[in-house]
Design a protein around this motif. Sequence first.
Motif, PDB file in Angstrom:
ATOM      1  N   ALA A  20       6.245 -62.255 -21.918  1.00  0.00           N
ATOM      2  CA  ALA A  20       5.968 -63.049 -20.788  1.00  0.00           C
ATOM      3  C   ALA A  20       6.699 -62.370 -19.832  1.00  0.00           C
ATOM      4  CB  ALA A  20       6.302 -64.698 -21.188  1.00  0.00           C
ATOM      5  N   TYR A  21       8.032 -61.867 -19.802  1.00  0.00           N
ATOM      6  CA  TYR A  21       8.357 -61.380 -18.681  1.00  0.00           C
ATOM      7  C   TYR A  21       7.745 -60.342 -17.652  1.00  0.00           C
ATOM      8  CZ  TYR A  21      12.889 -63.291 -21.170  1.00  0.00           C
ATOM      9  OH  TYR A  21      13.811 -64.721 -21.775  1.00  0.00           O
ATOM     10  N   VAL A  22       6.922 -59.748 -19.081  1.00  0.00           N
ATOM     11  CA  VAL A  22       6.509 -58.327 -17.715  1.00  0.00           C
ATOM     12  C   VAL A  22       5.582 -59.008 -16.812  1.00  0.00           C
ATOM     13  CG1 VAL A  22       3.952 -58.239 -18.935  1.00  0.00           C
ATOM     14  CG2 VAL A  22       5.373 -56.031 -17.865  1.00  0.00           C
ATOM     15  N   ILE A  23       4.875 -59.989 -16.779  1.00  0.00           N
ATOM     16  CA  ILE A  23       3.902 -61.518 -15.590  1.00  0.00           C
ATOM     17  C   ILE A  23       4.592 -61.918 -15.234  1.00  0.00           C
ATOM     18  CG2 ILE A  23       1.688 -60.744 -16.053  1.00  0.00           C
ATOM     19  CD1 ILE A  23       3.156 -63.410 -17.532  1.00  0.00           C
ATOM     20  N   GLU A  24       6.064 -62.321 -15.574  1.00  0.00           N
ATOM     21  CA  GLU A  24       6.591 -63.875 -15.403  1.00  0.00           C
ATOM     22  C   GLU A  24       6.582 -64.109 -13.788  1.00  0.00           C
ATOM     23  OE1 GLU A  24      11.014 -66.375 -16.693  1.00  0.00           O
ATOM     24  OE2 GLU A  24      10.986 -63.963 -16.225  1.00  0.00           O
ATOM     25  N   ARG A  25       6.942 -63.502 -12.608  1.00  0.00           N
ATOM     26  CA  ARG A  25       6.978 -63.519 -11.401  1.00  0.00           C
ATOM     27  C   ARG A  25       5.056 -64.018 -10.901  1.00  0.00           C
ATOM     28  NH1 ARG A  25      11.338 -64.564 -12.118  1.00  0.00           N
ATOM     29  NH2 ARG A  25      10.463 -66.185 -12.265  1.00  0.00           N
ATOM     30  N   LEU A  26       5.109 -63.273 -11.662  1.00  0.00           N
ATOM     31  CA  LEU A  26       3.353 -63.105 -11.027  1.00  0.00           C
ATOM     32  C   LEU A  26       2.449 -64.480 -11.454  1.00  0.00           C
ATOM     33  CD1 LEU A  26       1.597 -59.589 -11.692  1.00  0.00           C
ATOM     34  CD2 LEU A  26       3.006 -60.903  -9.333  1.00  0.00           C
ATOM     35  N   PHE A  27       2.939 -65.326 -12.326  1.00  0.00           N
ATOM     36  CA  PHE A  27       2.348 -66.185 -13.395  1.00  0.00           C
ATOM     37  C   PHE A  27       3.109 -66.964 -12.836  1.00  0.00           C
ATOM     38  CE2 PHE A  27       3.270 -69.714 -16.699  1.00  0.00           C
ATOM     39  CZ  PHE A  27       2.555 -69.960 -17.240  1.00  0.00           C
ATOM     40  N   ALA A 234      25.031 -59.081 -11.914  1.00  0.00           N
ATOM     41  CA  ALA A 234      24.450 -60.079 -10.359  1.00  0.00           C
ATOM     42  C   ALA A 234      23.537 -59.310  -9.733  1.00  0.00           C
ATOM     43  CB  ALA A 234      25.550 -60.596  -9.867  1.00  0.00           C
ATOM     44  N   ALA A 235      23.985 -58.129  -9.484  1.00  0.00           N
ATOM     45  CA  ALA A 235      23.100 -57.181  -8.382  1.00  0.00           C
ATOM     46  C   ALA A 235      21.914 -56.745  -9.301  1.00  0.00           C
ATOM     47  CB  ALA A 235      23.427 -56.316  -7.780  1.00  0.00           C
ATOM     48  N   ILE A 236      22.010 -55.988 -10.863  1.00  0.00           N
ATOM     49  CA  ILE A 236      20.747 -55.733 -10.950  1.00  0.00           C
ATOM     50  C   ILE A 236      19.862 -57.154 -11.758  1.00  0.00           C
ATOM     51  CG2 ILE A 236      22.281 -55.566 -13.658  1.00  0.00           C
ATOM     52  CD1 ILE A 236      20.466 -52.453 -13.286  1.00  0.00           C
ATOM     53  N   ASN A 237      20.349 -58.044 -11.523  1.00  0.00           N
ATOM     54  CA  ASN A 237      19.726 -59.465 -11.675  1.00  0.00           C
ATOM     55  C   ASN A 237      18.942 -59.541 -11.625  1.00  0.00           C
ATOM     56  OD1 ASN A 237      19.009 -61.781 -13.311  1.00  0.00           O
ATOM     57  ND2 ASN A 237      19.580 -62.614 -11.450  1.00  0.00           N
ATOM     58  N   PHE A 238      18.581 -59.474 -10.152  1.00  0.00           N
ATOM     59  CA  PHE A 238      17.651 -59.457  -9.305  1.00  0.00           C
ATOM     60  C   PHE A 238      16.689 -58.648  -9.080  1.00  0.00           C
ATOM     61  CE2 PHE A 238      21.255 -61.890  -6.616  1.00  0.00           C
ATOM     62  CZ  PHE A 238      20.398 -62.733  -6.408  1.00  0.00           C
ATOM     63  N   ILE A 239      17.044 -57.023  -9.393  1.00  0.00           N
ATOM     64  CA  ILE A 239      15.501 -55.970  -9.643  1.00  0.00           C
ATOM     65  C   ILE A 239      14.981 -56.886 -10.920  1.00  0.00           C
ATOM     66  CG2 ILE A 239      15.891 -53.531 -10.851  1.00  0.00           C
ATOM     67  CD1 ILE A 239      18.003 -52.202  -8.807  1.00  0.00           C
ATOM     68  N   ASP A 240      15.476 -57.197 -12.182  1.00  0.00           N
ATOM     69  CA  ASP A 240      14.785 -57.549 -13.211  1.00  0.00           C
ATOM     70  C   ASP A 240      13.503 -58.553 -13.327  1.00  0.00           C
ATOM     71  OD1 ASP A 240      16.296 -56.040 -14.587  1.00  0.00           O
ATOM     72  OD2 ASP A 240      18.208 -56.769 -15.473  1.00  0.00           O
ATOM     73  N   ILE A 263      10.449 -48.069 -18.505  1.00  0.00           N
ATOM     74  CA  ILE A 263      11.571 -47.349 -17.412  1.00  0.00           C
ATOM     75  C   ILE A 263      12.094 -47.564 -16.906  1.00  0.00           C
ATOM     76  CG2 ILE A 263      11.325 -45.697 -15.368  1.00  0.00           C
ATOM     77  CD1 ILE A 263       8.507 -44.889 -15.896  1.00  0.00           C
ATOM     78  N   ILE A 264      12.591 -48.673 -16.081  1.00  0.00           N
ATOM     79  CA  ILE A 264      13.685 -49.076 -15.962  1.00  0.00           C
ATOM     80  C   ILE A 264      14.668 -49.683 -17.024  1.00  0.00           C
ATOM     81  CG2 ILE A 264      12.681 -49.353 -13.634  1.00  0.00           C
ATOM     82  CD1 ILE A 264      12.702 -52.301 -14.320  1.00  0.00           C
ATOM     83  N   PHE A 265      14.415 -50.179 -18.276  1.00  0.00           N
ATOM     84  CA  PHE A 265      14.707 -50.027 -19.267  1.00  0.00           C
ATOM     85  C   PHE A 265      15.223 -49.300 -19.923  1.00  0.00           C
ATOM     86  CE2 PHE A 265      13.108 -54.266 -18.038  1.00  0.00           C
ATOM     87  CZ  PHE A 265      14.253 -55.475 -18.302  1.00  0.00           C
ATOM     88  N   LEU A 266      14.315 -48.439 -20.260  1.00  0.00           N
ATOM     89  CA  LEU A 266      14.243 -47.091 -20.843  1.00  0.00           C
ATOM     90  C   LEU A 266      15.570 -46.310 -19.907  1.00  0.00           C
ATOM     91  CD1 LEU A 266      14.120 -45.484 -23.364  1.00  0.00           C
ATOM     92  CD2 LEU A 266      12.198 -44.638 -21.786  1.00  0.00           C
ATOM     93  N   ILE A 267      15.628 -46.227 -19.306  1.00  0.00           N
ATOM     94  CA  ILE A 267      16.741 -45.492 -18.110  1.00  0.00           C
ATOM     95  C   ILE A 267      18.295 -46.027 -18.336  1.00  0.00           C
ATOM     96  CG2 ILE A 267      16.915 -46.846 -15.600  1.00  0.00           C
ATOM     97  CD1 ILE A 267      16.668 -42.781 -16.035  1.00  0.00           C
ATOM     98  N   ARG A 268      18.600 -47.174 -19.381  1.00  0.00           N
ATOM     99  CA  ARG A 268      19.508 -48.245 -19.402  1.00  0.00           C
ATOM    100  C   ARG A 268      20.441 -47.061 -20.536  1.00  0.00           C
ATOM    101  NH1 ARG A 268      18.591 -53.710 -16.943  1.00  0.00           N
ATOM    102  NH2 ARG A 268      16.958 -53.307 -15.148  1.00  0.00           N
ATOM    103  N   LEU A 269      19.424 -46.468 -21.191  1.00  0.00           N
ATOM    104  CA  LEU A 269      19.864 -46.945 -22.681  1.00  0.00           C
ATOM    105  C   LEU A 269      20.997 -45.263 -22.998  1.00  0.00           C
ATOM    106  CD1 LEU A 269      16.598 -46.145 -25.094  1.00  0.00           C
ATOM    107  CD2 LEU A 269      18.711 -47.061 -25.401  1.00  0.00           C
ATOM    108  N   ILE A 317      19.364 -46.720  -9.686  1.00  0.00           N
ATOM    109  CA  ILE A 317      20.374 -47.817  -9.788  1.00  0.00           C
ATOM    110  C   ILE A 317      20.297 -48.452 -11.552  1.00  0.00           C
ATOM    111  CG2 ILE A 317      20.850 -49.812  -9.670  1.00  0.00           C
ATOM    112  CD1 ILE A 317      19.550 -50.219  -6.890  1.00  0.00           C
ATOM    113  N   CYS A 318      19.642 -48.177 -12.148  1.00  0.00           N
ATOM    114  CA  CYS A 318      19.276 -48.824 -13.865  1.00  0.00           C
ATOM    115  C   CYS A 318      20.134 -47.914 -14.026  1.00  0.00           C
ATOM    116  CB  CYS A 318      18.176 -48.644 -13.879  1.00  0.00           C
ATOM    117  SG  CYS A 318      17.067 -50.753 -13.231  1.00  0.00           S
TER     118      CYS A 318
END
Length: 400
Positions: A20-27, A234-240, A263-269, A317-318
């Motif tokens: 659900a998260y990948v389309i959450e804002r659109l939903f 807090a800042a990266i929360n707004f990216i997510d 990509i934006i989650f993998l890059i945090r690994l 950033i991530c």
Amino acid sequence: MASNVYKLYAIRFFHSLIPAYVIERLFWEERGMTIPLVVYTEIIFAVIVLLAELPTGILADKWGRKPMLVLSAIIGCLEFLLLVFATEFWHFALVIALTAVGRASASGAEHALLYESLQLAGKKSSFEKVLGRLAALDIAGTMVAALCGSLLAASFGFELNYWLSFSSMAVCLAVTLMLAESDSSAIDSEGEKAGQAAQTEPGTMKQYIAASLQFFRAHPGAALVVLSGMLIGAAINFIDEFWQLYLDRLGIPLLAFGLFSSIIFLIRLPGSLLAYKLKNRFSYRTLITVSLLVSAAGYIFLGAIRHESGIFAIVLICLFAGMIEPLATGYLHHRIGSSSMRATIDSFQSLALNAAMAATGLGFGYFSSLLDIFGGFGFLGVVCAIYTGWYLIVSRRISD
């Protein structure tokens, strides 16, 4: 108790396996939730977490870690069930309010149970390493959900993703029920044998809060590390939360959303997995300073340049933000002497994060309403830049 670690691994993975998260804002946008309305729910979330963090942390210290984790898992199931039928602002606000209680219930309890499980197994020095692995599983679950979720949404619509997310949370609940409660008396007796001073368990909420504040006064370095992690988180929360709208404004097709989310989650690994090694090679001040500088420059770029190149700023950033959670959490827990206060003190970390989300959310929502999503990101860049200057001055005076 060692089996708790593997159960927490499974819980974290399925908790992140949320298509659900990948389309959450659109939903949400499809159901009438504009950017300002979404920000209002973010503020509701942050305020309720602020009110619930300490009480739930205290309950985790008094009643046990497992009951609070079970409560969180139950609320997680309820969240996606209600969202399927949400059509008005108050529906979404209700879900967010429940989610905030669930998040607060788990925040201090999870880290406390993990640390104590490792401590009883004689492996507390590997806390940051295990946190990094938890973050890796978090990212793995998010990536799988994002890749599958975008394809499913493009083919079958948005609602199916919410039913699948409900199923994943049901698995989390089942595994949470199998966790073993930590033995605080055994942990504290080990601490006394190791030469740590025994601490009297506070009795009232006022005493818990006073004892926690005394801890941070005695460890100013911990307070500063938590504060810095708070701002970056807090800042990266707004990216997510809003990268979907950012890509949409740039004209990126929906089919690419899953790949970008991965990509934006993998890059945090790398940062998450190597944080325990990085802290042995570089000072906390250096690592936090670099993360703050990258955040400030990245968000300012996102606000100023309305171009596909902003995607690389998000990735950068991530990349640096990935190491902050294990560093800040590990720094804090290694300085907590008694298990009777562990969840409560950890809750202060989450409390600070959500206070920052509520405060920055007002500015983010205001500038997004004026200049769309780009204005919101620009605002975050200015806040990060101001804090970075203050941090560089204050951190020189503190040794811990």
